[in-house]
Design a protein around this motif. Structure first.
Motif, PDB file in Angstrom:
ATOM      1  N   MET A 121      16.620  28.128   5.958  1.00  0.00           N
ATOM      2  CA  MET A 121      15.838  26.989   5.489  1.00  0.00           C
ATOM      3  C   MET A 121      16.246  25.794   6.330  1.00  0.00           C
ATOM      4  SD  MET A 121      15.660  25.547   1.608  1.00  0.00           S
ATOM      5  CE  MET A 121      14.623  24.165   1.175  1.00  0.00           C
ATOM      6  N   GLU A 122      15.261  25.123   6.900  1.00  0.00           N
ATOM      7  CA  GLU A 122      15.507  23.896   7.659  1.00  0.00           C
ATOM      8  C   GLU A 122      14.703  22.777   7.027  1.00  0.00           C
ATOM      9  OE1 GLU A 122      14.586  24.518  11.778  1.00  0.00           O
ATOM     10  OE2 GLU A 122      16.142  26.040  12.011  1.00  0.00           O
ATOM     11  N   VAL A 123      15.337  21.611   6.891  1.00  0.00           N
ATOM     12  CA  VAL A 123      14.647  20.450   6.332  1.00  0.00           C
ATOM     13  C   VAL A 123      14.914  19.243   7.221  1.00  0.00           C
ATOM     14  CG1 VAL A 123      14.806  21.330   3.982  1.00  0.00           C
ATOM     15  CG2 VAL A 123      16.556  19.772   4.785  1.00  0.00           C
ATOM     16  N   GLY A 124      13.891  18.384   7.332  1.00  0.00           N
ATOM     17  CA  GLY A 124      14.052  17.156   8.110  1.00  0.00           C
ATOM     18  C   GLY A 124      14.959  16.177   7.383  1.00  0.00           C
ATOM     19  N   GLU A 125      14.574  15.837   6.149  1.00  0.00           N
ATOM     20  CA  GLU A 125      15.365  14.937   5.313  1.00  0.00           C
ATOM     21  C   GLU A 125      15.339  15.434   3.875  1.00  0.00           C
ATOM     22  OE1 GLU A 125      14.353  10.804   5.631  1.00  0.00           O
ATOM     23  OE2 GLU A 125      14.186  10.907   7.806  1.00  0.00           O
ATOM     24  N   LEU A 126      16.432  15.199   3.168  1.00  0.00           N
ATOM     25  CA  LEU A 126      16.529  15.554   1.763  1.00  0.00           C
ATOM     26  C   LEU A 126      17.175  14.392   1.030  1.00  0.00           C
ATOM     27  CD1 LEU A 126      17.718  18.919   0.288  1.00  0.00           C
ATOM     28  CD2 LEU A 126      18.473  16.785  -0.678  1.00  0.00           C
ATOM     29  N   LYS A 136      13.645  15.257  -3.145  1.00  0.00           N
ATOM     30  CA  LYS A 136      12.484  14.966  -2.305  1.00  0.00           C
ATOM     31  C   LYS A 136      12.854  15.428  -0.896  1.00  0.00           C
ATOM     32  CE  LYS A 136      10.463  12.180  -5.454  1.00  0.00           C
ATOM     33  NZ  LYS A 136      10.392  12.929  -6.681  1.00  0.00           N
ATOM     34  N   VAL A 137      12.029  16.300  -0.329  1.00  0.00           N
ATOM     35  CA  VAL A 137      12.373  16.937   0.940  1.00  0.00           C
ATOM     36  C   VAL A 137      11.207  16.798   1.916  1.00  0.00           C
ATOM     37  CG1 VAL A 137      13.294  19.036   1.981  1.00  0.00           C
ATOM     38  CG2 VAL A 137      13.655  18.625  -0.451  1.00  0.00           C
ATOM     39  N   THR A 138      11.533  16.553   3.200  1.00  0.00           N
ATOM     40  CA  THR A 138      10.502  16.471   4.232  1.00  0.00           C
ATOM     41  C   THR A 138      10.654  17.623   5.225  1.00  0.00           C
ATOM     42  OG1 THR A 138      11.793  15.067   5.727  1.00  0.00           O
ATOM     43  CG2 THR A 138      10.443  13.949   4.084  1.00  0.00           C
ATOM     44  N   ASP A 139       9.531  18.014   5.799  1.00  0.00           N
ATOM     45  CA  ASP A 139       9.472  18.992   6.888  1.00  0.00           C
ATOM     46  C   ASP A 139      10.314  20.240   6.586  1.00  0.00           C
ATOM     47  OD1 ASP A 139       7.765  17.354   8.404  1.00  0.00           O
ATOM     48  OD2 ASP A 139       9.480  16.198   9.105  1.00  0.00           O
ATOM     49  N   VAL A 140       9.853  21.020   5.623  1.00  0.00           N
ATOM     50  CA  VAL A 140      10.551  22.232   5.191  1.00  0.00           C
ATOM     51  C   VAL A 140      10.044  23.429   5.976  1.00  0.00           C
ATOM     52  CG1 VAL A 140      10.951  23.792   3.244  1.00  0.00           C
ATOM     53  CG2 VAL A 140      10.872  21.324   2.859  1.00  0.00           C
ATOM     54  N   CYS A 141      10.973  24.277   6.396  1.00  0.00           N
ATOM     55  CA  CYS A 141      10.639  25.554   7.018  1.00  0.00           C
ATOM     56  C   CYS A 141      11.607  26.597   6.473  1.00  0.00           C
ATOM     57  CB  CYS A 141      10.751  25.475   8.539  1.00  0.00           C
ATOM     58  SG  CYS A 141      10.313  27.021   9.377  1.00  0.00           S
ATOM     59  N   GLN A 182       7.414  33.576   6.344  1.00  0.00           N
ATOM     60  CA  GLN A 182       7.596  32.178   6.736  1.00  0.00           C
ATOM     61  C   GLN A 182       6.799  31.265   5.813  1.00  0.00           C
ATOM     62  OE1 GLN A 182       7.579  30.688  10.982  1.00  0.00           O
ATOM     63  NE2 GLN A 182       5.537  30.116  10.345  1.00  0.00           N
ATOM     64  N   MET A 183       7.456  30.200   5.362  1.00  0.00           N
ATOM     65  CA  MET A 183       6.784  29.166   4.573  1.00  0.00           C
ATOM     66  C   MET A 183       7.130  27.822   5.185  1.00  0.00           C
ATOM     67  SD  MET A 183       7.204  28.264   0.557  1.00  0.00           S
ATOM     68  CE  MET A 183       6.391  26.838  -0.163  1.00  0.00           C
ATOM     69  N   THR A 184       6.102  27.043   5.521  1.00  0.00           N
ATOM     70  CA  THR A 184       6.320  25.699   6.047  1.00  0.00           C
ATOM     71  C   THR A 184       5.609  24.690   5.152  1.00  0.00           C
ATOM     72  OG1 THR A 184       4.415  25.885   7.535  1.00  0.00           O
ATOM     73  CG2 THR A 184       6.575  26.457   8.453  1.00  0.00           C
ATOM     74  N   VAL A 185       6.251  23.540   4.998  1.00  0.00           N
ATOM     75  CA  VAL A 185       5.676  22.426   4.240  1.00  0.00           C
ATOM     76  C   VAL A 185       5.881  21.179   5.090  1.00  0.00           C
ATOM     77  CG1 VAL A 185       5.644  21.164   2.076  1.00  0.00           C
ATOM     78  CG2 VAL A 185       6.383  23.558   2.088  1.00  0.00           C
ATOM     79  N   GLY A 201       3.033  20.605  -1.315  1.00  0.00           N
ATOM     80  CA  GLY A 201       1.676  20.277  -0.894  1.00  0.00           C
ATOM     81  C   GLY A 201       1.439  20.627   0.562  1.00  0.00           C
ATOM     82  N   GLY A 202       0.307  21.228   0.859  1.00  0.00           N
ATOM     83  CA  GLY A 202      -0.034  21.572   2.238  1.00  0.00           C
ATOM     84  C   GLY A 202       0.803  22.690   2.800  1.00  0.00           C
ATOM     85  N   SER A 203       1.385  23.522   1.933  1.00  0.00           N
ATOM     86  CA  SER A 203       2.253  24.593   2.414  1.00  0.00           C
ATOM     87  C   SER A 203       1.464  25.684   3.108  1.00  0.00           C
ATOM     88  CB  SER A 203       3.057  25.183   1.250  1.00  0.00           C
ATOM     89  OG  SER A 203       2.197  25.761   0.301  1.00  0.00           O
ATOM     90  N   LYS A 204       2.127  26.345   4.038  1.00  0.00           N
ATOM     91  CA  LYS A 204       1.537  27.464   4.761  1.00  0.00           C
ATOM     92  C   LYS A 204       2.487  28.644   4.660  1.00  0.00           C
ATOM     93  CE  LYS A 204      -0.811  24.458   8.007  1.00  0.00           C
ATOM     94  NZ  LYS A 204      -0.877  23.972   9.375  1.00  0.00           N
ATOM     95  N   ILE A 205       1.976  29.774   4.211  1.00  0.00           N
ATOM     96  CA  ILE A 205       2.772  30.995   4.090  1.00  0.00           C
ATOM     97  C   ILE A 205       2.169  32.031   5.020  1.00  0.00           C
ATOM     98  CG2 ILE A 205       3.439  32.870   2.535  1.00  0.00           C
ATOM     99  CD1 ILE A 205       3.474  30.811   0.263  1.00  0.00           C
TER     100      ILE A 205
END
Length: 189
Positions: A45-50, A80-85, A101-104, A175-179
């Motif tokens: 799991m990678e996140v931009g900011e948490l 609250k998390v940004t740019d999740v992969c 793979q799931m990206t948000v 929101g806007g997730s892609k699986i």
């Protein structure tokens, strides 16, 4: 013979493949509980900011296919998390090794009472009013009495990379997730 829409087929196939791999995924909005638990599988799991309010961490053990795994269990009450992969290795009969793979993208991921089992964490971390080395059993009902832990009023993290064993929440919004199921060498994280 009927016609199957590509989006519908992909959605149904994705759900079936996840069940075959032994993984459950639920992403809910509007007050519905959501849980993601990948039992016996290490996933990235990678996140931009948490940013989170109410943070504690305690040491624990997760049961994996190859035996018990020592982990850090992180609980964030309001995240609250940004740019999740997220990616998880899967092996599908007749297809071979792939990755779930799931990206948000952006600021579209939030969770209430998020609990992460982490084998390894990396990235920048800022804690407000931290207490390090506390008896985690006195702070978190899921922690063992006398267990080692960290407590903080809030946390701010950037560029986090997490090798996770599990992820759950009372409520999770993506929101806007892609699986997708992708070739193991084509995963985004």
């Amino acid at each position: 013979m009927g016609h199957t829409r590509k989006v519908r087929f992909t959605s149904i196939l994705g759900v079936g493949l996840l069940a075959t791999a032994g993984m459950g995924v639920a992403v809910a909005q509007g007050g519905v509980s959501a849980h993601l638990a990948l039992s016996g599988t290490i996933f990235n799991m990678e996140v931009g900011e948490l940013d989170g309010k109410g943070f504690d961490l305690f040491t624990d053990v997760d049961k994996m296919h190859n035996g018990d795994q020592a982990i850090s269990r992180l609980r964030i009450k309001d995240a609250k998390v940004t740019d999740v992969c997220m990616t998880a290795p899967i092996n599908l009969p007749g297809v071979g090794e792939k990755k779930f793979q799931m990206t948000v993208p952006g600021q579209n991921f939030s969770a209430d009472n998020m609990l992460i089992g982490a084998r390894k964490l990396s990235g920048d971390l800022t804690l407000k009013n931290p207490q390090i080395g506390v008896d985690a059993g006195k702070i978190d009902k899921d922690a063992p009495d006398g267990g080692w832990g960290i407590f903080a009023d809030s946390l701010s993290a950037k560029g986090q990379g997490i090798e996770a064993t599990s992820l759950s929440a009372d409520k999770m919004t993506a929101g806007g997730s892609k699986i997708a199921i992708v070739d193991k060498d084509n995963a985004e994280c």
